[in-house]
Each structure stands twice: as structure tokens, then as C-alpha cells.
Design an enzyme around this catalytic site. Sequence first.
Site, short mmCIF file in Angstrom:
data_model
loop_
_atom_site.label_atom_id
_atom_site.label_comp_id
_atom_site.label_asym_id
_atom_site.label_seq_id
_atom_site.Cartn_x
_atom_site.Cartn_y
_atom_site.Cartn_z
N GLY A 11 24.92 -64.14 0.18
CA GLY A 11 25.19 -63.16 -0.87
C GLY A 11 25.69 -61.85 -0.29
O GLY A 11 25.87 -61.70 0.92
N GLN A 12 25.89 -60.88 -1.17
CA GLN A 12 26.45 -59.58 -0.74
C GLN A 12 25.54 -58.87 0.26
O GLN A 12 25.98 -58.44 1.33
CB GLN A 12 26.64 -58.68 -1.96
CG GLN A 12 27.61 -59.23 -2.99
CD GLN A 12 27.79 -58.25 -4.14
OE1 GLN A 12 28.47 -57.25 -4.01
NE2 GLN A 12 27.19 -58.54 -5.28
N LEU A 13 24.26 -58.76 -0.08
CA LEU A 13 23.32 -58.04 0.77
C LEU A 13 23.05 -58.80 2.07
O LEU A 13 23.02 -58.22 3.15
CB LEU A 13 22.02 -57.79 -0.01
CG LEU A 13 20.99 -56.87 0.61
CD1 LEU A 13 21.61 -55.54 1.04
CD2 LEU A 13 19.84 -56.64 -0.36
N ALA A 62 18.33 -64.59 -4.91
CA ALA A 62 17.97 -64.45 -6.33
C ALA A 62 18.94 -65.23 -7.20
O ALA A 62 20.04 -65.57 -6.77
CB ALA A 62 18.00 -62.98 -6.75
N TYR A 63 18.50 -65.50 -8.43
CA TYR A 63 19.40 -66.02 -9.46
C TYR A 63 20.00 -64.79 -10.12
O TYR A 63 19.29 -63.99 -10.73
CB TYR A 63 18.60 -66.85 -10.47
CG TYR A 63 19.44 -67.44 -11.59
CD1 TYR A 63 19.76 -68.79 -11.60
CD2 TYR A 63 19.93 -66.64 -12.62
CE1 TYR A 63 20.53 -69.34 -12.62
CE2 TYR A 63 20.71 -67.17 -13.63
CZ TYR A 63 21.00 -68.52 -13.63
OH TYR A 63 21.78 -69.05 -14.64
N THR A 103 15.80 -55.12 -9.37
CA THR A 103 16.97 -54.66 -10.14
C THR A 103 16.63 -53.60 -11.19
O THR A 103 15.50 -53.52 -11.67
CB THR A 103 17.61 -55.87 -10.84
OG1 THR A 103 18.68 -55.45 -11.70
CG2 THR A 103 16.60 -56.60 -11.71
N TYR A 127 17.46 -62.49 -17.40
CA TYR A 127 17.54 -62.13 -15.98
C TYR A 127 16.54 -61.02 -15.66
O TYR A 127 15.76 -61.11 -14.71
CB TYR A 127 18.97 -61.70 -15.64
CG TYR A 127 19.09 -61.02 -14.30
CD1 TYR A 127 18.93 -61.73 -13.11
CD2 TYR A 127 19.36 -59.65 -14.21
CE1 TYR A 127 19.03 -61.10 -11.87
CE2 TYR A 127 19.47 -59.01 -12.98
CZ TYR A 127 19.30 -59.74 -11.82
OH TYR A 127 19.39 -59.11 -10.60
N LYS A 131 13.21 -61.14 -13.22
CA LYS A 131 13.06 -60.24 -12.07
C LYS A 131 11.77 -59.40 -12.18
O LYS A 131 11.10 -59.14 -11.17
CB LYS A 131 14.28 -59.33 -11.93
CG LYS A 131 15.56 -60.06 -11.51
CD LYS A 131 15.48 -60.66 -10.10
CE LYS A 131 15.55 -59.60 -9.02
NZ LYS A 131 15.55 -60.21 -7.66
N TRP A 152 23.97 -52.18 -9.76
CA TRP A 152 25.43 -52.24 -9.67
C TRP A 152 25.90 -52.52 -8.23
O TRP A 152 26.74 -51.81 -7.69
CB TRP A 152 26.05 -50.95 -10.16
CG TRP A 152 25.76 -50.53 -11.56
CD1 TRP A 152 24.76 -50.99 -12.39
CD2 TRP A 152 26.46 -49.54 -12.33
NE1 TRP A 152 24.80 -50.34 -13.59
CE2 TRP A 152 25.84 -49.44 -13.59
CE3 TRP A 152 27.54 -48.71 -12.05
CZ2 TRP A 152 26.27 -48.57 -14.58
CZ3 TRP A 152 27.97 -47.83 -13.04
CH2 TRP A 152 27.36 -47.77 -14.29
#
Length: 281
Positions: A11-13, A62-63, A103, A127, A131, A152
Amino acid sequence: MKKILVTGASGQLGSELFVLSTSYPEFEWIFADRTKVTLDDLELLKNQLNKIKPDIIFNCGAYTAVDKAETEKELAFTINHLSVELIAKYTFENNIKLIHISTDYVFDGSSSSALNEEAKTKPINVYGESKLAGELSCLKENPNSIIIRTSWVYSKFGNNFVKTMQRLMQERDEINVVNDQIGSPTYAADLAKAMIDVLRSSNWVPGIYNYSNEGEISWYEFALSIKEFGGYNCKIGGIKSSSYPTPAKRPNFSLLDKKKIKETYKLQIPDYKKSLKNMFI
């Protein structure tokens, strides 16, 4: 040498942590995508953790398909709640440090001032509910854990708003972007560095923290900044959320107050425009 397990490695992170990892050779880094750490199969997950035996877990997996979660509630809750519960329990029993990512979607968006860690949670989509359930289980099963709420998130890796805007601005002459949802973007590279700074600090203070870049903007204003740094000619119009209905509701206001993490860990948080510009370089 301490072993750091990063879930959600693709993922991004996770991808930004991978980039940074070479600068921190004092750790043994294990980057686990869904083939190495399976968050939707709890029995398998338990076996995988026992096999890896980490000293630290960065739970970035995460989903995150916000709209899809409305029809895949069970899967969203398995990944965002039950797997977090299991990881938190495992880390507590084995004295492992845990940093779990959450989040801004745990809020309903009705605030008009920046939300601190004590603000009332009230998710308005599946979602966000999943979370929040993950947060509560994390703190219950491992009171020594650290939870970082962010908002974001974007990066040069993965799918995100910035990359979507870049593509659309090159494909179209004109686009519309919602202008009544307020918050602040988070450059995943900044968050990755903040996580490492928290870990390496001598001051491990459990609990919930907020992290995003500085600034208070709408998605429309964010799009204008992307246009500026990308040098695109596309015309951008601002529209109301009601003109762009989605299966899952979004919070209208989710600006995070970062005072706690800045004071506790002496973090310097960049302005969103500075970080966005860095991504374009």
C-alpha cells in the site's frame, strides 16, 4: 537487532516505509503484503505472526475501499476490526510495540473546528465503523499500543486522489471536484517518517494521536494545488457533495488537530503544499 513487521507493505504507507527503511539499518525490516500476512484469515494470521516473531509491528494493512465496504461489510470488519483485535492481543501477550493506523472517517463531519483525539466519534459509513471497532479493540487488547489517525492519504505509490487528478487533468479539458468537504491531506512519506520518529523516541506514550499535513482545505482546493504543481491546463470547477453522490457518505469536516503528537514527539509537520510539491519533484 529489532525486527519490524510492516503489514500492508504494497500500500501507500507500506511502500513509503520501504523507501525509508534503508536509512534505518539498525532494524531488520519485514515487509508483508497479503501473501505473507493474511488479515482476512485470522487462524492463518496467528500462525504467520508466530512464525515471523516481530519485535515491533507497524499495522498499515487495512480494507480501504470505502464505497465497496457498504456491500462487503463482513470482509471490512474482519480486516479492520477482527485482525486488529488479534494483532493487538498478540503484541500485548508478547510485549511487542504496536503502531496501528486509523482514519478521520471515525468522525461524522459535523464539527466546525479541528478535531482532537478526545473528540466524539460517530462514523457515517461502514468503513468508518469498521476502523473505529478496530481502534477500540486495539486499545482494549493492548493498552500499550499507539494508534495514529490520519486523513486524505496520498503518495506516488498506489491509488489515491492525487494520482487520479493527475490522470484526469491530462485526459480532460474540464473536471469538477467537491468543494464542501474540509480536511487536510497526508503525504504518506511524511507519515512513514513520523512513525519511525515515534518508534525511535525514548518517549513511548500509548494512546491515540492525529497526524496529517498542516493546512485546512477542500478537495477542490487540493485539486487546484495539484494543477499548479503539475502544470496542467485543465479547468477545475467546484461542486457540492450532493451533486456527486457515492454509495458511502463522507464526513463534511474532518480536519485533525495535531497538537498532541507534535508536543509529545517534538515532530515538525510540513504544510500540505510543501509536501505535495515534494511528491512532484
